[in-house]
Design a protein around this motif. Structure first.
Motif, PDB file in Angstrom:
ATOM      1  N   LEU A 141       6.159   6.861  65.234  1.00  0.00           N
ATOM      2  CA  LEU A 141       7.128   7.257  66.413  1.00  0.00           C
ATOM      3  C   LEU A 141       8.565   6.286  66.177  1.00  0.00           C
ATOM      4  CD1 LEU A 141       5.171   7.864  69.740  1.00  0.00           C
ATOM      5  CD2 LEU A 141       6.360   9.565  68.037  1.00  0.00           C
ATOM      6  N   ASN A 142       8.355   4.980  66.132  1.00  0.00           N
ATOM      7  CA  ASN A 142       9.490   4.210  65.711  1.00  0.00           C
ATOM      8  C   ASN A 142       9.936   4.370  64.395  1.00  0.00           C
ATOM      9  OD1 ASN A 142       9.093   2.968  68.149  1.00  0.00           O
ATOM     10  ND2 ASN A 142       7.641   1.450  67.392  1.00  0.00           N
ATOM     11  N   SER A 143       9.250   4.630  63.345  1.00  0.00           N
ATOM     12  CA  SER A 143      10.163   5.181  62.146  1.00  0.00           C
ATOM     13  C   SER A 143      10.985   6.431  62.205  1.00  0.00           C
ATOM     14  CB  SER A 143       9.214   5.225  60.962  1.00  0.00           C
ATOM     15  OG  SER A 143       8.520   6.384  61.310  1.00  0.00           O
ATOM     16  N   LYS A 144      10.542   7.309  63.208  1.00  0.00           N
ATOM     17  CA  LYS A 144      11.376   8.584  63.215  1.00  0.00           C
ATOM     18  C   LYS A 144      12.555   8.328  64.195  1.00  0.00           C
ATOM     19  CE  LYS A 144       8.781  10.953  60.774  1.00  0.00           C
ATOM     20  NZ  LYS A 144       9.337  11.477  59.586  1.00  0.00           N
ATOM     21  N   GLN A 145      12.429   7.262  65.070  1.00  0.00           N
ATOM     22  CA  GLN A 145      13.646   7.130  65.886  1.00  0.00           C
ATOM     23  C   GLN A 145      14.572   6.397  65.030  1.00  0.00           C
ATOM     24  OE1 GLN A 145      12.278   4.942  69.097  1.00  0.00           O
ATOM     25  NE2 GLN A 145      11.651   6.558  70.430  1.00  0.00           N
ATOM     26  N   LYS A 146      14.207   5.700  64.050  1.00  0.00           N
ATOM     27  CA  LYS A 146      15.290   5.051  63.129  1.00  0.00           C
ATOM     28  C   LYS A 146      15.983   5.847  62.100  1.00  0.00           C
ATOM     29  CE  LYS A 146      13.238   0.574  64.014  1.00  0.00           C
ATOM     30  NZ  LYS A 146      12.468  -0.608  63.427  1.00  0.00           N
ATOM     31  N   GLY A 147      15.789   7.158  62.068  1.00  0.00           N
ATOM     32  CA  GLY A 147      16.290   7.864  61.208  1.00  0.00           C
ATOM     33  C   GLY A 147      15.402   8.544  60.142  1.00  0.00           C
ATOM     34  N   GLY A 148      14.249   8.580  60.452  1.00  0.00           N
ATOM     35  CA  GLY A 148      13.307   8.924  59.261  1.00  0.00           C
ATOM     36  C   GLY A 148      13.096  10.422  59.273  1.00  0.00           C
ATOM     37  N   MET A 149      13.728  11.309  60.211  1.00  0.00           N
ATOM     38  CA  MET A 149      13.551  12.644  60.309  1.00  0.00           C
ATOM     39  C   MET A 149      14.509  13.365  59.341  1.00  0.00           C
ATOM     40  SD  MET A 149      12.280  13.742  63.912  1.00  0.00           S
ATOM     41  CE  MET A 149      11.701  15.058  63.843  1.00  0.00           C
TER      42      MET A 149
END
Length: 56
Positions: free
Chosen positions: A48-56
């Motif tokens: 979830l933290n990696s997705k919040q940092k623009g991983g999507m």
């Protein structure tokens, strides 16, 4: 040292007390791998933290 209880992904998916959604748990945890509750939570939080940092 006491051994911690481990669970497979399917057990988390069937749990009524697991805090994370079925889809999220299914996407993040690996099949046939054993996790403690803490390890599973950490894997999901890291995702979830990696997705919040623009991983999507």
């Amino acid at each position: 040292m006491q051994k911690k209880t481990t669970f497979e992904k399917t057990q988390f998916l069937q749990s009524k007390t697991w805090a994370y959604s079925h889809d999220l748990t299914d996407a993040v945890l690996e099949d046939n791998k054993q996790y403690t509750k803490e390890e599973a939570k950490e894997a999901i939080e890291t995702y979830l933290n990696s997705k919040q940092k623009g991983g999507m």
